[in-house]
Write a protein that holds these residues in place. Structure first.
Motif, short mmCIF file in Angstrom:
data_model
loop_
_atom_site.label_atom_id
_atom_site.label_comp_id
_atom_site.label_asym_id
_atom_site.label_seq_id
_atom_site.Cartn_x
_atom_site.Cartn_y
_atom_site.Cartn_z
N GLU A 262 51.49 5.93 -67.84
CA GLU A 262 52.23 7.11 -67.40
C GLU A 262 52.37 7.14 -65.88
OE1 GLU A 262 51.41 11.93 -67.14
OE2 GLU A 262 50.38 10.74 -68.68
N PHE A 263 51.30 6.78 -65.17
CA PHE A 263 51.31 6.87 -63.71
C PHE A 263 51.89 5.63 -63.03
CE2 PHE A 263 47.18 9.49 -64.30
CZ PHE A 263 47.92 10.64 -64.59
N ALA A 264 51.94 4.51 -63.73
CA ALA A 264 52.31 3.23 -63.12
C ALA A 264 53.64 3.28 -62.34
CB ALA A 264 52.36 2.13 -64.17
N PRO A 265 54.71 3.87 -62.88
CA PRO A 265 55.97 3.90 -62.11
C PRO A 265 55.83 4.61 -60.77
CG PRO A 265 56.38 4.42 -64.42
CD PRO A 265 54.90 4.42 -64.24
N LYS A 266 55.00 5.65 -60.71
CA LYS A 266 54.79 6.38 -59.45
C LYS A 266 54.06 5.51 -58.43
CE LYS A 266 54.40 10.74 -61.99
NZ LYS A 266 53.50 11.89 -62.32
N ALA A 267 53.30 4.54 -58.91
CA ALA A 267 52.55 3.66 -58.01
C ALA A 267 53.30 2.36 -57.74
CB ALA A 267 51.19 3.34 -58.63
N GLY A 268 54.49 2.20 -58.33
CA GLY A 268 55.24 0.97 -58.15
C GLY A 268 54.68 -0.20 -58.93
N VAL A 269 53.98 0.10 -60.02
CA VAL A 269 53.34 -0.92 -60.83
C VAL A 269 54.06 -1.06 -62.16
CG1 VAL A 269 51.24 -1.44 -62.16
CG2 VAL A 269 51.06 -0.67 -59.78
N GLN A 270 54.18 -2.30 -62.65
CA GLN A 270 54.78 -2.57 -63.95
C GLN A 270 53.68 -3.04 -64.91
OE1 GLN A 270 57.70 -5.71 -63.96
NE2 GLN A 270 58.11 -5.52 -66.17
N VAL A 271 53.50 -2.31 -66.01
CA VAL A 271 52.55 -2.74 -67.03
C VAL A 271 53.28 -3.67 -67.99
CG1 VAL A 271 51.04 -2.00 -68.91
CG2 VAL A 271 51.22 -0.60 -66.84
#
Length: 476
Positions: A271-280
């Motif tokens: 859920e938070f990954a896009p806000k951190a610029g991370v791709q799961v």
């Protein structure tokens, strides 16, 4: 017969003299030991194995699981030591100790503050969490040596639930209704946290400190954790551990099956990954009992990951790294506060080099702010492990010192709650970012931590004691 009678009389007189001499130092010995005339429930491991110091007229509690006079049976069926009588004797009064009214002997002595600490100190989970009661014992001994909390001697009762929710329900009820603890300190529960939190909320019993093992800590109105919580806080920590120390952004998540918090954190990280610029790029559930994670790391590599985020215990994180290295693959291996553990120091440096994690407080291994923790453990808990769980418990316990002056001569649960709610942007001298506890749940009071890295077989803090926080987070 007459000669034997005289010999017996002489022996009794000598024994009485020896006991009288012992009694003169018993008070100080008990004060320094400071925390357990009795232990409740479960089988004790090394972190809980020591018995209490018994002064004149006291009886040291037998190890948990042994039958004793007045023993009570927990929900698991095993017998646990009854602390009520020992509490009364240790306090210098008869019968069962009541909440904060069992005074220590001596003119002008203030009432004892009796606290409960409950969780898992045995089994696979206990291998990680048992250092929490060890740290709390060291803290209590340190405080008592200085004269107690605002003059009140502190004693802590411990209860090992064995990770059994049913047993946890019985033990938390007993500590409240039979042992009459004033409040709870440094919970070390994981899978059993929901039933403990539910009881505390229903009876308005404050608990200062929890390990970040279950999201129910964050939704509870009675658990006051000054560090990042098990829900949003730890999940943000897993992301910030990577983004604050690396330019890698493709993450594979491996999360444990043993605790609900692992699957919850997997969900939250996505859920938070896009806000951190991370791709799961992939996710896979694993078991902390697995001896090898080859299939999991191959799947992560095939998905294009350059970071493997492991939501599990320290030993499992190390085995994940070993499994990857056997495949000739060296991704960044990351985690949360479970990286902040002595297991990383004991492991082969080739397995742990470059691991990234997040400390919930100033890093225990290097920060001058935690020199007192390291010294107290060496003095009062020699042979026990240091580590992130222990350091966070120490910092949680420091909240008791902070609110103690507001508790007065007769501490009450309502007084504890009022003192906690009165705190405004409390930092405990830099051990935590500014924290304020609102009425209601406290899950988002702290979404910050200190980035750490395993380097050269040591846990390092490349950015010192600087806290890094979730985007948009601000203290209340």
């Amino acid at each position: 017969m007459r000669r034997r009678g005289w010999r017996l009389l002489i022996w009794l007189v000598v024994a009485a003299a020896v006991c009288a001499a012992c009694g003169s130092t018993a008070g100080r010995r008990r004060l320094v030991a400071g925390n357990q005339p009795g232990r409740i429930g479960g089988r004790a491991n090394a972190a809980l194995a020591e018995q209490s110091v018994a002064g004149a007229g006291e009886q040291a509690a037998a190890p948990a699981g042994e039958a004793t006079a007045g023993a009570a049976t927990g929900s698991s069926g095993s017998q646990s030591t009854s602390a009520a009588g020992a509490q009364g004797r240790a306090a210098g009064v008869g019968g069962t100790a009541t909440r904060a009214n069992a005074s220590q002997p001596g003119a002008g002595a203030k009432s004892e503050i009796l606290l409960g600490s409950i969780g898992t100190s045995s089994g696979i989970i206990g291998e990680s969490t048992a250092i929490i009661p060890a740290a709390t014992r060291a803290w209590a001994s340190t405080v008592n040596e200085r004269g107690g909390l605002n003059g009140h001697p502190v004693r802590v009762l411990y209860a090992d639930t064995g990770a059994d929710p049913g047993r946890a329900q019985a033990l938390v009820t007993r500590m409240d209704q039979q042992d009459h603890v004033l409040a709870f300190i440094s919970l070390y529960s994981v899978t059993e946290t929901p039933v403990i939190a539910s009881y505390l909320d229903a009876h308005r019993i404050p608990a200062i400190g929890a390990p970040g093992g279950d999201a129910s800590e964050d939704t509870s109105t009675m658990i006051f954790d000054p560090q990042q919580g098990a829900d949003a806080g730890v999940s943000w920590g897993a992301l910030l551990a990577v983004t604050s120390q690396s330019d890698k952004r493709k993450v594979a998540i491996l999360y444990c099956s043993e605790a609900a918090s692992c699957s919850n954190q997997d969900k939250r990280i996505k859920e938070f990954a896009p806000k951190a610029g991370v791709q799961v790029v992939s996710e896979l559930q694993i078991s902390i009992a697995q001896p090898d994670y080859t299939a999991a790391v191959i799947a992560a590599r095939n998905a294009g990951a350059d970071v493997v985020c492991v939501l599990a215990d320290s030993a499992s994180i190390i085995r994940v790294a070993q499994s990857a290295h056997r495949q000739g693959w060296s991704p960044i291996v990351s985690g949360t506060y479970t990286i902040n553990n002595q297991a990383m120091v004991r492991a082969n440096p080739a397995d742990t080099e470059g691991m990234l994690g997040f400390s919930a407080t100033a890093p225990y291994a290097s920060s001058p702010l935690l020199a007192d923790y390291r010294a107290a453990m060496e003095r009062f808990a020699p042979g026990e492990e240091l580590g992130g769980y222990g350091a966070t418990a120490w910092v949680q316990d420091k909240l008791w010192e902070r609110i103690a002056p507001a508790l007065g001569d007769n501490p009450t649960r309502d007084g504890i709650l009022a003192a906690l709610y009165a705190l405004r942007r409390e930092t405990l001298g830099g051990l935590i970012p500014p924290v304020t506890f609102p009425q209601g749940p406290h899950g988002n009071v702290n979404l910050c931590g200190v980035p750490i890295k395993v380097s050269g077989g040591k846990i390092t803090a490349p950015q010192g004691d600087k806290f890094v926080c979730a985007p948009g987070w601000a203290p209340l």
